[in-house]
Design a protein around this motif. Structure first.
Motif, PDB file in Angstrom:
ATOM      1  N   UNK A 550       0.839  -1.193   0.000  1.00  0.00           N
ATOM      2  CA  UNK A 550       0.000   0.000   0.000  1.00  0.00           C
ATOM      3  C   UNK A 550       0.873   1.241   0.000  1.00  0.00           C
ATOM      4  N   UNK A 551       0.613   2.161  -0.914  1.00  0.00           N
ATOM      5  CA  UNK A 551       1.366   3.408  -0.989  1.00  0.00           C
ATOM      6  C   UNK A 551       0.745   4.429  -0.044  1.00  0.00           C
ATOM      7  N   UNK A 552       1.544   4.939   0.878  1.00  0.00           N
ATOM      8  CA  UNK A 552       1.091   5.933   1.851  1.00  0.00           C
ATOM      9  C   UNK A 552       1.839   7.237   1.634  1.00  0.00           C
ATOM     10  N   UNK A 553       1.458   8.260   2.407  1.00  0.00           N
ATOM     11  CA  UNK A 553       2.185   9.527   2.333  1.00  0.00           C
ATOM     12  C   UNK A 553       3.640   9.324   2.734  1.00  0.00           C
ATOM     13  N   UNK A 554       3.856   8.458   3.724  1.00  0.00           N
ATOM     14  CA  UNK A 554       5.234   8.141   4.119  1.00  0.00           C
ATOM     15  C   UNK A 554       5.962   7.418   2.993  1.00  0.00           C
ATOM     16  N   UNK A 555       5.229   6.604   2.234  1.00  0.00           N
ATOM     17  CA  UNK A 555       5.831   5.925   1.091  1.00  0.00           C
ATOM     18  C   UNK A 555       6.261   6.902   0.021  1.00  0.00           C
ATOM     19  N   UNK A 556       5.455   7.964  -0.184  1.00  0.00           N
ATOM     20  CA  UNK A 556       5.837   9.004  -1.140  1.00  0.00           C
ATOM     21  C   UNK A 556       7.122   9.685  -0.672  1.00  0.00           C
ATOM     22  N   UNK A 557       7.231   9.891   0.649  1.00  0.00           N
ATOM     23  CA  UNK A 557       8.475  10.454   1.193  1.00  0.00           C
ATOM     24  C   UNK A 557       9.651   9.533   0.891  1.00  0.00           C
ATOM     25  N   UNK A 558       9.407   8.226   0.976  1.00  0.00           N
ATOM     26  CA  UNK A 558      10.455   7.263   0.628  1.00  0.00           C
ATOM     27  C   UNK A 558      10.839   7.365  -0.834  1.00  0.00           C
ATOM     28  N   UNK A 624       5.720   4.229   9.369  1.00  0.00           N
ATOM     29  CA  UNK A 624       7.156   3.974   9.445  1.00  0.00           C
ATOM     30  C   UNK A 624       7.520   2.754   8.599  1.00  0.00           C
ATOM     31  N   UNK A 625       6.700   1.709   8.712  1.00  0.00           N
ATOM     32  CA  UNK A 625       6.951   0.494   7.928  1.00  0.00           C
ATOM     33  C   UNK A 625       6.751   0.771   6.441  1.00  0.00           C
ATOM     34  N   UNK A 626       5.765   1.598   6.103  1.00  0.00           N
ATOM     35  CA  UNK A 626       5.541   1.950   4.706  1.00  0.00           C
ATOM     36  C   UNK A 626       6.719   2.712   4.123  1.00  0.00           C
ATOM     37  N   UNK A 627       7.253   3.642   4.912  1.00  0.00           N
ATOM     38  CA  UNK A 627       8.436   4.400   4.474  1.00  0.00           C
ATOM     39  C   UNK A 627       9.626   3.467   4.276  1.00  0.00           C
ATOM     40  N   UNK A 628       9.846   2.575   5.231  1.00  0.00           N
ATOM     41  CA  UNK A 628      10.989   1.665   5.164  1.00  0.00           C
ATOM     42  C   UNK A 628      10.890   0.723   3.972  1.00  0.00           C
ATOM     43  N   UNK A 629       9.680   0.208   3.718  1.00  0.00           N
ATOM     44  CA  UNK A 629       9.489  -0.705   2.580  1.00  0.00           C
ATOM     45  C   UNK A 629       9.842  -0.026   1.268  1.00  0.00           C
ATOM     46  N   UNK A 630       9.321   1.193   1.085  1.00  0.00           N
ATOM     47  CA  UNK A 630       9.605   1.931  -0.143  1.00  0.00           C
ATOM     48  C   UNK A 630      11.090   2.248  -0.260  1.00  0.00           C
ATOM     49  N   UNK A 631      11.708   2.617   0.859  1.00  0.00           N
ATOM     50  CA  UNK A 631      13.124   2.976   0.826  1.00  0.00           C
ATOM     51  C   UNK A 631      14.004   1.774   0.485  1.00  0.00           C
ATOM     52  N   UNK A 632      13.699   0.618   1.068  1.00  0.00           N
ATOM     53  CA  UNK A 632      14.493  -0.591   0.786  1.00  0.00           C
ATOM     54  C   UNK A 632      14.413  -0.952  -0.686  1.00  0.00           C
ATOM     55  N   UNK A 633      13.188  -0.965  -1.235  1.00  0.00           N
ATOM     56  CA  UNK A 633      13.033  -1.255  -2.661  1.00  0.00           C
ATOM     57  C   UNK A 633      13.775  -0.237  -3.513  1.00  0.00           C
ATOM     58  N   UNK A 634      13.630   1.047  -3.153  1.00  0.00           N
ATOM     59  CA  UNK A 634      14.288   2.108  -3.912  1.00  0.00           C
ATOM     60  C   UNK A 634      15.802   1.995  -3.885  1.00  0.00           C
ATOM     61  N   UNK A 635      16.365   1.627  -2.731  1.00  0.00           N
ATOM     62  CA  UNK A 635      17.823   1.496  -2.607  1.00  0.00           C
ATOM     63  C   UNK A 635      18.353   0.345  -3.458  1.00  0.00           C
TER      64      UNK A 635
END
Length: 708
Positions: A550-558, A624-635
């Motif tokens: 699920x894409x969240x606002x925190x995910x967009x930050x990621x 927090x988990x949404x941000x981390x998930x997006x960041x890990x994939x992005x990295x």
């Protein structure tokens, strides 16, 4: 060469997979926009003079009715890629938006195990038992231990040397004896508690599936008996609260035998009344205002029999499961069917004791369409309560008939229930008795003889799994382990729209700034970085969608942070290449050495960031988990695109005796005479760092203002 071939293959594969996965979002949005436009036209025609609040409410209800009734509608049919893609299937594949982006409701429920333990005891009113349960409830507020452990601790605190077996021995629910040890008693309670929590979770999941929410998110922490539910797009929190907290409602009802006389007496008059109503003819009914409303459907030739037109009678590869089956309704027609039954002109024809209920699961006809079986239930005159409810069921299980191998469900009742069941079955020999759970019919078997003793068998062409599920449902119906809401968060659609606007704006601005900067600073080689950046973002969103995330606002930050990390990789590589070119090396040699010497710092930066993201993913919750998930994939994708894909693009270009430019007039001058004395001012830097560190530590003692 083999590595470059693999990189090309995976790049093309990821592009195709990401575009394919995101295409479902396009199809869903296109379909929903059409339904929204249709709903707007309806509201404009029928509520033109109403207030804005009324219009908005009508628009939302009409739109929701349209999409709910069209879940099985085919929106795309492209062989191999999208064979007979329905709206429901498309929504299951689209990119999900979190509550903070589209609005909705997040609920945390706690399963009440104190009621379960009380029901397992031989004396639910025992003061010792209830004092221990009360103390366990108090301890629960400040403990992470499971409830069964807390109950045992509370009992021993209040009754040193006491034995739990005295509270639970001799009941029909357990095999415990007076001589059973405390460990044995706790094992039995914990086993039943785990099963009760799981059954409650399953019931809530089934309820939520019927709630009409696309892609609901429901999770279980079985140890703590905590269930978290996220319902995106919900605009009626009160309905959600009632719906989720309602105890599973098991009921036994008498039925009408649906035969030719039933159709003549009830269904034909309904068709006649509806034909007049839909044609705008005022009917003789007490609901005068109702008869002047707008027609519920366009007047067409098919309206000669508007009610029976919706019914699919036995045949067409479908067979009724009961004598009480009225027929089958296409899932997309259930809303129209229900609206017809709620009209006063229809209610005037039907007796007050007749109700129609859907079966518990849809069936498929030979065309692959989903239908709901409709049953005719006979209620008790003057009351909404059934003659027999799930409170009387004390045991249920799955069994196999030794005579014919037929899978069946066994059921046992208490003394009072057994007497009621015997009379109820005796009064309905040759007719069907329906078993309903949460207003859905799970079985409506024919009664062959009066059933005494409280023990009975339910058969109905069950599979073993279906029989086990029904047995579990029967137990759930009588199980006093309700789920209570202990925390909730409601995000309005307006706030969600603002979050989307803000997140999208920040994303677009950061993307454009980086995109332009790379071209201004690195000349034509900046296109390599920008292509890698675009692919990185496409792959990240595509993989998120394919994983059902699920894409969240925190995910967009990621994603915004991913833009920076992705470009940072190319910046390091390009600066190394520029150094090699400055030394006088050829373009091909400079590119090869630049990529080789930049590998270590690129990996260092990504790995350290990746470690912090993994920690956030493990310990974090929600955003927090949404941000981390997006960041890990992005990295991870940043490494792939920034190192491998960009190198392949560069090699393709240079192998044709061409090369990218890495200098512009701006970048050639900006650092040409730079002489920053970092080492000489290190003591000043140490001092500034120390002050900032101490100020940061000091804020910990000052406290924080916590959000939701």
């Amino acid at each position: 060469m083999a590595l470059k071939g693999l990189v090309r293959f995976f790049t093309v594969a990821l592009i195709l997979i990401s575009l394919y996965q995101l295409s479902f979002t396009f199809f869903v949005n296109n379909f929903e926009n059409k339904q929204k436009a249709k709903a707007e036209r309806f509201v404009k025609t029928n509520f033109g003079a109403s207030s804005k609040e009324t219009k908005d409410s009508a628009l939302n209800a009409t739109y929701r009715r349209y999409v709910d009734s069209l879940k099985e509608k085919e929106i795309v049919n492209i062989p191999i890629l999208y064979p007979k893609l329905t709206y429901q299937k498309a929504t299951e594949q689209e990119l999900n938006l979190g509550l903070d982006l589209q609005g909705g409701m997040s609920v945390t429920l706690e399963v009440g195990l104190d009621g379960l333990i009380r029901s397992m005891s031989n004396n639910p009113k025992d003061a010792v038992l209830n004092n221990a349960l009360q103390r366990a409830n108090e301890k629960k507020a400040n403990s992470d231990a499971d409830y069964v452990t807390l109950f045992r601790e509370a009992f021993l605190e209040q009754n040193p040397g006491g034995k739990l077996a005295g509270l639970f021995a001799g009941t029909q629910n357990t095999s415990l004896k007076v001589t059973s040890s405390d460990a044995e008693v706790i094992d039995v309670i914990r086993t039943e508690a785990n099963q009760a929590v799981k059954r409650t979770f399953d019931r809530l999941s089934a309820r939520i599936d019927q709630f009409g929410v696309a892609q609901p998110n429901i999770n279980l922490d079985q140890t703590k008996g905590i269930i978290t539910v996220e319902l995106a797009g919900i605009d009626n929190p009160e309905r959600v609260r009632k719906y989720l907290q309602a105890t599973a409602n098991l009921e036994f009802w008498e039925t009408y035998t649906v035969d030719q006389n039933f159709f003549i007496q009830y269904i034909q008059p309904i068709d006649a009344r509806l034909k007049d109503y839909l044609g705008g003819v005022k009917t003789d009914t007490t609901a005068g205002s109702d008869s002047t409303k707008k027609p519920a459907a366009p007047v067409t030739a098919g309206n000669d029999n508007p009610f029976t037109r919706l019914l699919q009678t036995p045949g067409n590869n479908i067979q009724p499961s009961s004598m009480a089956t009225l027929g089958f309704i296409l899932v997309r027609d259930t809303n129209t069917f229900s609206n017809y039954l709620n009209l006063e002109v229809v209610k005037a024809v039907l007796p007050g004791t007749l109700r129609f209920h859907y079966g518990s699961k849809p069936v498929k006809n030979k065309n692959g369409e989903s239908l709901m079986e409709v049953f005719a239930i006979r209620t008790v005159a003057g009351t909404e309560k059934p003659k027999l409810s799930g409170e009387s069921v004390i045991a249920a299980g799955q069994d196999v008939d030794s005579r014919n191998g037929e899978v069946q469900v066994t059921m046992g009742m208490d003394t009072k229930g057994a007497r009621t069941w015997e009379k109820m079955t005796g009064d309905n020999v040759g007719k069907a008795v329906a078993i309903l759970l949460d207003n859905y019919v799970y079985s409506a078997p024919r009664v062959n003889t009066a059933i005494s003793g409280g023990n009975s068998v339910i058969s109905g062409s069950f599979s073993i799994q279906e029989a086990q599920d029904l047995a579990a449902i029967l137990k759930t119906g009588k199980l006093p382990a309700p789920a209570k809401i202990v925390q909730e968060q409601v995000v309005g659609p307006t706030l969600g729209a603002e979050a989307i606007k803000g997140g999208s704006l920040s994303f677009i601005i950061s993307f454009l700034v980086i995109f332009i900067l790379m071209l201004l600073y690195y000349n034509s080689s900046g296109w390599i970085a920008n292509i890698a950046l675009i692919l990185n973002l496409l792959f990240t969103v595509g993989v998120l969608s394919s994983l059902g995330a699920t894409l969240t606002a925190a995910g967009i930050a990621g994603l915004v942070l991913t833009i920076g990390m992705a470009v940072d990789t190319n910046v390091i590589i390009f600066e190394r290449i520029k150094e090699e070119l400055t030394k006088g090396k050829s373009y091909q040699m400079a590119v090869a050495d630049g990529y080789k010497r930049s590998l270590a710092p690129v990996l260092d930066g990504h790995i350290t960031t990746l470690l912090t993201a993994i920690i956030l993913l493990y310990f974090g919750l929600g955003p927090v988990k949404g941000f981390a998930t997006t960041q890990i994939l992005g990295l991870l994708l940043s490494l792939f695109c920034g190192i491998l894909v960009s190198r392949v693009i560069t090699d393709i270009w240079t192998n044709k005796n061409r090369h990218f430019e890495y200098f512009t007039a701006i970048s050639s001058r900006i650092f040409k005479h730079a002489a920053y004395k970092f080492i000489e001012i290190r003591k000043v830097a140490y001092g500034i760092s120390a002050v900032v560190l101490l100020l940061g530590i000091a804020t910990l003692f000052n406290g924080f203002d916590y959000g939701v």
